[in-house]
Motif scaffolding. Structure first.
Motif, PDB file in Angstrom:
ATOM      1  N   ILE A  36      35.928  -0.512 -10.384  1.00  0.00           N
ATOM      2  CA  ILE A  36      34.731   0.399 -10.241  1.00  0.00           C
ATOM      3  C   ILE A  36      35.204   2.045 -10.764  1.00  0.00           C
ATOM      4  CG2 ILE A  36      33.341   1.702  -8.517  1.00  0.00           C
ATOM      5  CD1 ILE A  36      33.257  -1.152  -7.067  1.00  0.00           C
ATOM      6  N   GLU A  37      36.313   2.506 -10.172  1.00  0.00           N
ATOM      7  CA  GLU A  37      36.997   3.565 -10.386  1.00  0.00           C
ATOM      8  C   GLU A  37      37.074   3.975 -11.959  1.00  0.00           C
ATOM      9  OE1 GLU A  37      36.979   6.297  -8.515  1.00  0.00           O
ATOM     10  OE2 GLU A  37      36.045   4.710  -7.104  1.00  0.00           O
ATOM     11  N   GLN A 256      25.584   8.456  -7.517  1.00  0.00           N
ATOM     12  CA  GLN A 256      26.276   7.585  -8.644  1.00  0.00           C
ATOM     13  C   GLN A 256      26.191   6.080  -8.499  1.00  0.00           C
ATOM     14  OE1 GLN A 256      30.263   8.504  -6.786  1.00  0.00           O
ATOM     15  NE2 GLN A 256      30.501   9.793  -8.739  1.00  0.00           N
ATOM     16  N   ASP A 257      25.109   5.642  -7.818  1.00  0.00           N
ATOM     17  CA  ASP A 257      24.607   4.448  -7.768  1.00  0.00           C
ATOM     18  C   ASP A 257      23.169   4.170  -7.582  1.00  0.00           C
ATOM     19  OD1 ASP A 257      27.429   2.606  -7.139  1.00  0.00           O
ATOM     20  OD2 ASP A 257      27.342   4.556  -5.832  1.00  0.00           O
ATOM     21  N   LEU A 258      22.702   3.139  -7.971  1.00  0.00           N
ATOM     22  CA  LEU A 258      21.005   3.015  -8.088  1.00  0.00           C
ATOM     23  C   LEU A 258      20.850   1.589  -8.269  1.00  0.00           C
ATOM     24  CD1 LEU A 258      18.653   4.939  -8.161  1.00  0.00           C
ATOM     25  CD2 LEU A 258      18.475   4.409 -10.739  1.00  0.00           C
ATOM     26  N   GLU A 259      19.760   1.187  -7.339  1.00  0.00           N
ATOM     27  CA  GLU A 259      19.240  -0.161  -7.656  1.00  0.00           C
ATOM     28  C   GLU A 259      18.138  -0.263  -8.226  1.00  0.00           C
ATOM     29  OE1 GLU A 259      18.034  -3.962  -4.659  1.00  0.00           O
ATOM     30  OE2 GLU A 259      19.384  -2.207  -3.934  1.00  0.00           O
ATOM     31  N   VAL A 260      18.009  -0.894  -9.235  1.00  0.00           N
ATOM     32  CA  VAL A 260      16.731  -1.094 -10.081  1.00  0.00           C
ATOM     33  C   VAL A 260      16.532  -2.477 -10.110  1.00  0.00           C
ATOM     34  CG1 VAL A 260      15.591  -0.863 -12.181  1.00  0.00           C
ATOM     35  CG2 VAL A 260      17.179   1.099 -11.203  1.00  0.00           C
ATOM     36  N   GLN A 261      15.454  -3.051  -9.839  1.00  0.00           N
ATOM     37  CA  GLN A 261      15.062  -4.438  -9.812  1.00  0.00           C
ATOM     38  C   GLN A 261      16.077  -5.449  -9.404  1.00  0.00           C
ATOM     39  OE1 GLN A 261      13.643  -4.881 -13.956  1.00  0.00           O
ATOM     40  NE2 GLN A 261      11.804  -3.695 -13.738  1.00  0.00           N
ATOM     41  N   LEU A 266      25.752   1.590 -11.906  1.00  0.00           N
ATOM     42  CA  LEU A 266      26.757   2.670 -11.501  1.00  0.00           C
ATOM     43  C   LEU A 266      26.057   3.797 -12.644  1.00  0.00           C
ATOM     44  CD1 LEU A 266      30.279   1.040 -11.706  1.00  0.00           C
ATOM     45  CD2 LEU A 266      28.676   1.275  -9.821  1.00  0.00           C
ATOM     46  N   VAL A 267      25.946   5.129 -12.138  1.00  0.00           N
ATOM     47  CA  VAL A 267      25.261   5.980 -12.951  1.00  0.00           C
ATOM     48  C   VAL A 267      26.257   7.422 -12.881  1.00  0.00           C
ATOM     49  CG1 VAL A 267      23.347   7.491 -12.953  1.00  0.00           C
ATOM     50  CG2 VAL A 267      23.146   5.339 -12.106  1.00  0.00           C
ATOM     51  N   SER A 268      26.220   7.948 -14.104  1.00  0.00           N
ATOM     52  CA  SER A 268      26.763   9.208 -14.220  1.00  0.00           C
ATOM     53  C   SER A 268      25.779   9.994 -14.708  1.00  0.00           C
ATOM     54  CB  SER A 268      28.037   9.138 -14.859  1.00  0.00           C
ATOM     55  OG  SER A 268      28.689  10.413 -15.144  1.00  0.00           O
ATOM     56  N   VAL A 269      25.702  11.409 -14.078  1.00  0.00           N
ATOM     57  CA  VAL A 269      24.863  12.258 -14.512  1.00  0.00           C
ATOM     58  C   VAL A 269      25.509  13.620 -14.821  1.00  0.00           C
ATOM     59  CG1 VAL A 269      22.475  13.524 -13.892  1.00  0.00           C
ATOM     60  CG2 VAL A 269      23.241  11.295 -13.231  1.00  0.00           C
ATOM     61  N   VAL A 285      24.970   4.880 -17.758  1.00  0.00           N
ATOM     62  CA  VAL A 285      24.472   3.607 -16.855  1.00  0.00           C
ATOM     63  C   VAL A 285      25.398   2.476 -17.206  1.00  0.00           C
ATOM     64  CG1 VAL A 285      22.453   4.654 -16.154  1.00  0.00           C
ATOM     65  CG2 VAL A 285      22.508   3.182 -17.919  1.00  0.00           C
ATOM     66  N   VAL A 286      25.686   1.698 -16.115  1.00  0.00           N
ATOM     67  CA  VAL A 286      26.399   0.459 -16.690  1.00  0.00           C
ATOM     68  C   VAL A 286      26.221  -0.561 -15.222  1.00  0.00           C
ATOM     69  CG1 VAL A 286      28.499   1.161 -15.540  1.00  0.00           C
ATOM     70  CG2 VAL A 286      28.463  -0.827 -17.081  1.00  0.00           C
TER      71      VAL A 286
END
Length: 582
Positions: A36-37, A256-261, A266-269, A285-286
């Motif tokens: 993850i890191e 940094q994290d998002l749940e979709v469907q 893992l999100v970086s903005v 995103v990945v």
């Protein structure tokens, strides 16, 4: 006598056998965390790279338009059409992202140079909207109307564009005007998205209104494609992009994290806000499942087993430890006194365990060594740190606002020249004895002695809401006690020691700093350098107490403030106001 070694060896052997079963589980868990890191690090690098691409693009564009404006302003006085065409054509030909360049004169005439059906051409007095004319006629360099506009659809060809406005003034009577650069958003999207590899790991860019700047689906899009309106996130058929845009609008970009469907991502903005009217968001995103795979289920199973094994091991170790707890308690009571640095030798008593007898002798030897050791450490600081550790708070490096006090002896070199080493050491010891008392009496931490200088700080390790006032009152008290100290010296015919003091409030890194063999509880940061420079500034401006404006703002009590100087300290870009107290 029963050997304690036998008891401890049996317990440790059982414990080690059980812990061995946990190694696999911890290895899997460590692999999960590492994966993850590493993925987050790669995402951050990717968004940072795209941020740099945007920044480089903007810088290059600003350089180009600055060159255009400079050539035009230094050119012919009337900016005749052919001169303007000859100047702008090379830029329009060599910059693939430029659709067109328009020069508008103050007399509402204009020259348009740009690409049309794959060829660079020009047009005199092309049709412009009234707003463009108004901005050009009333505008001047630095008036606030220059820079990027929001993304829009160009009316004549229905292509998404970004415009950049630049005013310029003529030289030596030359005519002034305004340049409008129109950039093709489709081409920009391909440039910014050219590092896309797979759908699983993608990068895209949109602004705060939802207008899409770059997305994998736009790569290779026909640059002459016509659009009825701007492409927005909702048009992409990308649920991840839509969810991210919705979350940014609702809660900001700090996640940094998002749940979709039912899928975790893992999100970086990265936010780009300094160049455009509306902020741009660079997103990487990945899917978490791509990173972790089956390791998550395996880690959960091993974790449950590991917790059970650990519970059994702790129970066995606790039971075996009871067999030696009673004879050890006597040493524990004596050791407890060491927490407060109270060094008292325990009375000798024989133990049933030969190892504990040896341990007591070693403990007595340790106390003897501590008696020597505590002469070289700040006892109050060590005692307080031990108390914090005992309360479970620990001593960890952290950023904190502190108030720092720095002192130095003016003309120390001339005073110390010719003095015997023993006499000089005695002088410094007596001098520091005078300085330390006002610091410690007000809860300050004496950090170190550097030659003839003393450094102390407040608000660490204990939090002190009035740390600035404590430091300032300590500084004023130091002035009083050093005056008394100097009166005694002058009565003996000796030179007085003039003490310069610097006080500053700022944020520093505070904690245990050093190597494993030599550790100091200290502070590091620019605020330390600023305090030292304030103290040194006193030599140049003839002041013995120099206080920064930050310390003054942090102080709560009323003082007889007096501004003594304004200076840009070395290492700082902004001017610092320096005060003293009468």
């Amino acid at each position: 006598m029963t050997s304690v070694r036998v008891v401890l060896t049996a317990g440790v052997a059982v414990f080690v056998l059980m812990v061995g079963g946990l190694v696999g589980g911890f290895s899997i868990w460590g692999g999960v965390q590492s994966a993850i890191e590493l993925t987050r690090s790669a995402q951050n690098k990717q968004t940072a790279m795209l941020f740099d691409e945007v920044k480089t693009f903007v810088n290059n564009l600003e350089n180009d338009i600055a060159i255009m404006a400079n050539v035009l302003s230094q050119g012919q006085k009337n900016l005749n059409n052919q001169f303007v065409i000859d100047t702008l054509t090379p830029f329009a030909s060599n910059k693939e992202h430029l659709k067109s360049i328009t020069l508008v004169r103050k007399n509402r005439t204009n020259v348009w140079v740009g690409e049309w059906k794959g060829e660079i051409t020009y047009e005199i007095n092309t049709e412009l909207d009234n707003e463009s004319y108004e901005i050009a006629i009333s505008g001047y360099p630095g008036d606030g109307s220059e820079g990027f506009d929001d993304v829009y659809i160009e009316s004549s060809e229905n292509r998404p564009l970004i415009s950049y406005t630049k005013h310029f003034s003529g030289c030596c009577g030359a005519e002034s005007g305004t340049l409008y650069l129109d950039m093709d958003l489709t081409t920009l999207s391909s440039i910014f998205s050219n590092n896309q590899k797979t759908y699983e790991h993608s990068v895209f860019v949109f602004d705060s209104s939802g207008a899409v700047i770059a997305h994998p689906s736009l790569i290779g899009e026909n640059p002459w494609k016509q659009y009825r309106r701007l492409v927005r996130v909702a048009d992409l058929n990308d649920p991840v992009a839509s969810a991210i845009y919705t979350k940014i609008r609702g809660k900001g970009a700090n996640f940094q994290d998002l749940e979709v469907q039912d899928e975790d991502w893992l999100v970086s903005v990265a936010v780009i806000s300094e160049f455009f009217d509306r902020p741009w968001y660079v997103i990487s995103v990945v899917p978490r499942s791509v990173v972790l795979g089956p390791m998550i289920d395996r880690a959960l199973l091993v974790g449950i087993i590991g917790l059970f094994v650990l519970f059994v091991a702790v129970a066995i170790a606790w039971t075996m430890g009871r067999s030696i707890s009673i004879p050890v308690s006597r040493l524990a009571l004596a050791a407890d006194a060491v927490r407060t640095l109270n060094i008292d030798m325990p009375a000798e008593r024989a133990s049933r365990f030969s190892e504990l007898n040896s341990a007591e002798q070693a403990f007595r030897a340790m106390l003897t060594g501590l008696e020597v050791f505590i002469r070289y450490v700040p006892k109050n600081l060590v005692r307080r740190l031990i108390q914090l550790e005992s309360k479970g708070r620990g001593v960890e490096a952290e950023e904190r606002e502190v108030t720092i006090l720095f002192t130095d002896i003016a003309g120390y070199t001339s005073i110390s020249d010719g003095m015997e080493p023993k006499a000089l050491a005695a002088l410094l010891n007596n001098y520091f004895e005078v300085l330390v008392q006002p610091v410690t009496a007000r809860g300050g931490t004496v950090d170190k002695f550097i030659g003839d200088a003393l450094m102390a700080f407040w608000n660490a390790p204990d939090e002190q809401e009035d740390h600035a006032d404590l430091a300032l009152t300590a500084a004023l008290e130091i002035q009083k006690v050093t005056q008394a100290f100097n009166n005694e010296r002058m009565a003996k015919g000796e030179k007085p020691l003039v003490t310069r003091i610097g006080v500053h409030t700022g944020r520093v890194l505070v904690g245990n700093i050093g190597a494993s063999e030599r550790m100091n509880y200290t502070i590091v940061g620019d605020a330390v350098n600023t305090t030292a420079r304030l103290e040194a500034l006193g030599k140049d401006i003839g002041e013995t107490l120099c206080i920064s404006s930050d310390a003054r703002e942090a102080a709560r009590a009323d003082y007889a403030w007096r501004e003594v100087h304004r200076v840009t300290l070395r290492g700082r870009s902004q001017e610092t106001q320096v005060y003293s107290i009468d």
